[in-house]
Design a protein around this motif. Sequence first.
Motif, PDB file in Angstrom:
ATOM      1  N   UNK A   9       0.105 -54.839  35.736  1.00 12.87           N
ATOM      2  CA  UNK A   9      -0.645 -55.887  35.717  1.00 12.87           C
ATOM      3  C   UNK A   9      -2.186 -54.584  35.293  1.00 12.87           C
ATOM      4  N   UNK A  10      -2.467 -53.582  35.797  1.00  8.88           N
ATOM      5  CA  UNK A  10      -3.460 -52.709  36.344  1.00  8.88           C
ATOM      6  C   UNK A  10      -3.679 -52.246  34.971  1.00  8.88           C
ATOM      7  N   UNK A  11      -4.452 -50.998  34.985  1.00  6.48           N
ATOM      8  CA  UNK A  11      -5.054 -49.753  34.308  1.00  6.48           C
ATOM      9  C   UNK A  11      -5.560 -48.812  35.035  1.00  6.48           C
ATOM     10  N   UNK A  12      -5.397 -48.423  35.610  1.00  5.33           N
ATOM     11  CA  UNK A  12      -6.366 -47.192  36.336  1.00  5.33           C
ATOM     12  C   UNK A  12      -7.154 -45.842  36.499  1.00  5.33           C
ATOM     13  N   UNK A  13      -8.434 -45.746  36.229  1.00  5.31           N
ATOM     14  CA  UNK A  13      -8.910 -44.638  35.716  1.00  5.31           C
ATOM     15  C   UNK A  13      -9.146 -43.222  36.730  1.00  5.31           C
ATOM     16  N   UNK A  14      -8.086 -42.645  36.741  1.00  6.93           N
ATOM     17  CA  UNK A  14      -8.190 -41.326  37.065  1.00  6.93           C
ATOM     18  C   UNK A  14      -9.417 -40.068  37.511  1.00  6.93           C
ATOM     19  N   UNK A  15     -10.206 -39.136  38.128  1.00 10.73           N
ATOM     20  CA  UNK A  15     -10.899 -38.500  38.568  1.00 10.73           C
ATOM     21  C   UNK A  15      -9.711 -37.396  38.514  1.00 10.73           C
ATOM     22  N   UNK A  16      -9.216 -36.662  38.017  1.00 10.31           N
ATOM     23  CA  UNK A  16      -8.493 -35.147  39.020  1.00 10.31           C
ATOM     24  C   UNK A  16      -8.404 -34.099  39.414  1.00 10.31           C
ATOM     25  N   UNK A  17     -10.578 -34.349  39.666  1.00 10.58           N
ATOM     26  CA  UNK A  17     -10.672 -33.652  39.844  1.00 10.58           C
ATOM     27  C   UNK A  17     -10.966 -34.048  41.774  1.00 10.58           C
ATOM     28  N   UNK A  18     -10.541 -35.076  42.304  1.00  2.38           N
ATOM     29  CA  UNK A  18     -10.605 -35.560  43.166  1.00  2.38           C
ATOM     30  C   UNK A  18      -9.230 -36.692  44.051  1.00  2.38           C
ATOM     31  N   UNK A  19      -8.542 -36.691  42.736  1.00  2.24           N
ATOM     32  CA  UNK A  19      -6.809 -37.928  42.993  1.00  2.24           C
ATOM     33  C   UNK A  19      -7.484 -38.374  43.675  1.00  2.24           C
ATOM     34  N   UNK A  20      -8.483 -39.196  42.705  1.00  2.00           N
ATOM     35  CA  UNK A  20      -8.883 -40.871  42.547  1.00  2.00           C
ATOM     36  C   UNK A  20      -9.421 -41.165  42.157  1.00  2.00           C
ATOM     37  N   UNK A  21      -9.284 -42.678  41.822  1.00  2.27           N
ATOM     38  CA  UNK A  21      -9.077 -43.736  41.022  1.00  2.27           C
ATOM     39  C   UNK A  21     -10.466 -43.976  41.021  1.00  2.27           C
TER      40      UNK A  21
ATOM     41  N   UNK B 125      -4.855 -38.800  28.976  1.00  2.00           N
ATOM     42  CA  UNK B 125      -5.487 -37.454  29.417  1.00  2.00           C
ATOM     43  C   UNK B 125      -6.639 -37.090  28.788  1.00  2.00           C
ATOM     44  N   UNK B 126      -7.661 -37.361  29.280  1.00  2.00           N
ATOM     45  CA  UNK B 126      -9.125 -36.969  28.575  1.00  2.00           C
ATOM     46  C   UNK B 126      -9.629 -34.946  29.388  1.00  2.00           C
ATOM     47  N   UNK B 127      -9.050 -33.873  28.770  1.00  2.00           N
ATOM     48  CA  UNK B 127      -9.125 -32.789  29.151  1.00  2.00           C
ATOM     49  C   UNK B 127     -11.042 -32.193  29.534  1.00  2.00           C
ATOM     50  N   UNK B 128     -11.109 -32.899  28.558  1.00  2.00           N
ATOM     51  CA  UNK B 128     -13.132 -32.419  28.739  1.00  2.00           C
ATOM     52  C   UNK B 128     -13.100 -32.480  29.838  1.00  2.00           C
ATOM     53  N   UNK B 129     -12.817 -33.818  30.757  1.00  2.00           N
ATOM     54  CA  UNK B 129     -13.371 -34.893  32.110  1.00  2.00           C
ATOM     55  C   UNK B 129     -12.756 -34.691  32.662  1.00  2.00           C
ATOM     56  N   UNK B 130     -10.958 -33.976  33.050  1.00  5.84           N
ATOM     57  CA  UNK B 130     -10.500 -34.691  33.791  1.00  5.84           C
ATOM     58  C   UNK B 130     -10.287 -35.626  34.300  1.00  5.84           C
ATOM     59  N   UNK B 131     -10.132 -36.905  33.310  1.00  7.87           N
ATOM     60  CA  UNK B 131     -10.031 -38.166  33.355  1.00  7.87           C
ATOM     61  C   UNK B 131      -8.527 -38.684  32.813  1.00  7.87           C
ATOM     62  N   UNK B 132      -7.043 -39.213  33.669  1.00  5.63           N
ATOM     63  CA  UNK B 132      -6.578 -39.279  33.489  1.00  5.63           C
ATOM     64  C   UNK B 132      -6.714 -40.799  33.379  1.00  5.63           C
ATOM     65  N   UNK B 133      -5.892 -41.987  32.779  1.00 10.45           N
ATOM     66  CA  UNK B 133      -5.998 -43.217  31.978  1.00 10.45           C
ATOM     67  C   UNK B 133      -3.964 -43.902  32.586  1.00 10.45           C
ATOM     68  N   UNK B 134      -3.824 -44.547  33.148  1.00 12.00           N
ATOM     69  CA  UNK B 134      -2.906 -45.371  33.168  1.00 12.00           C
ATOM     70  C   UNK B 134      -2.725 -46.504  33.794  1.00 12.00           C
ATOM     71  N   UNK B 135      -1.416 -47.047  32.388  1.00 15.28           N
ATOM     72  CA  UNK B 135      -1.724 -48.182  33.001  1.00 15.28           C
ATOM     73  C   UNK B 135      -0.011 -48.875  33.129  1.00 15.28           C
ATOM     74  N   UNK B 136       0.230 -49.826  33.783  1.00 15.62           N
ATOM     75  CA  UNK B 136       1.706 -50.628  35.112  1.00 15.62           C
ATOM     76  C   UNK B 136       2.040 -51.839  34.472  1.00 15.62           C
ATOM     77  N   UNK B 137       3.620 -51.803  35.156  1.00 11.48           N
ATOM     78  CA  UNK B 137       3.913 -53.233  35.195  1.00 11.48           C
ATOM     79  C   UNK B 137       3.153 -53.642  36.043  1.00 11.48           C
TER      80      UNK B 137
END
Length: 83
Positions: free
Chosen positions: A35-47, A21-33
Amino acid sequence: MAKIVSFTLKGHKSSVNCLSYQNETSLLLSGSDDTTARLWDLRTSKASLCIRTDSPVTSVAFGKGPSKEEIVLSGPFAKNSSV
């Protein structure tokens, strides 16, 4: 007391292995089985970005490169990968 906010982010097709999680930008990065990593904007709840690899993503992090922000991924596909 801090307010707890809960919501579901939909996008990964398999288990999520790691988060950063990057607090300054409200971005969340996730990694999964899946085989993708997704960058989420938590202000919009969208990747806002989906990075596909050839094997599960087991570690994710935000980094600071010499000239820009970086996303660092790790998994069996490479010792360390930077996108």
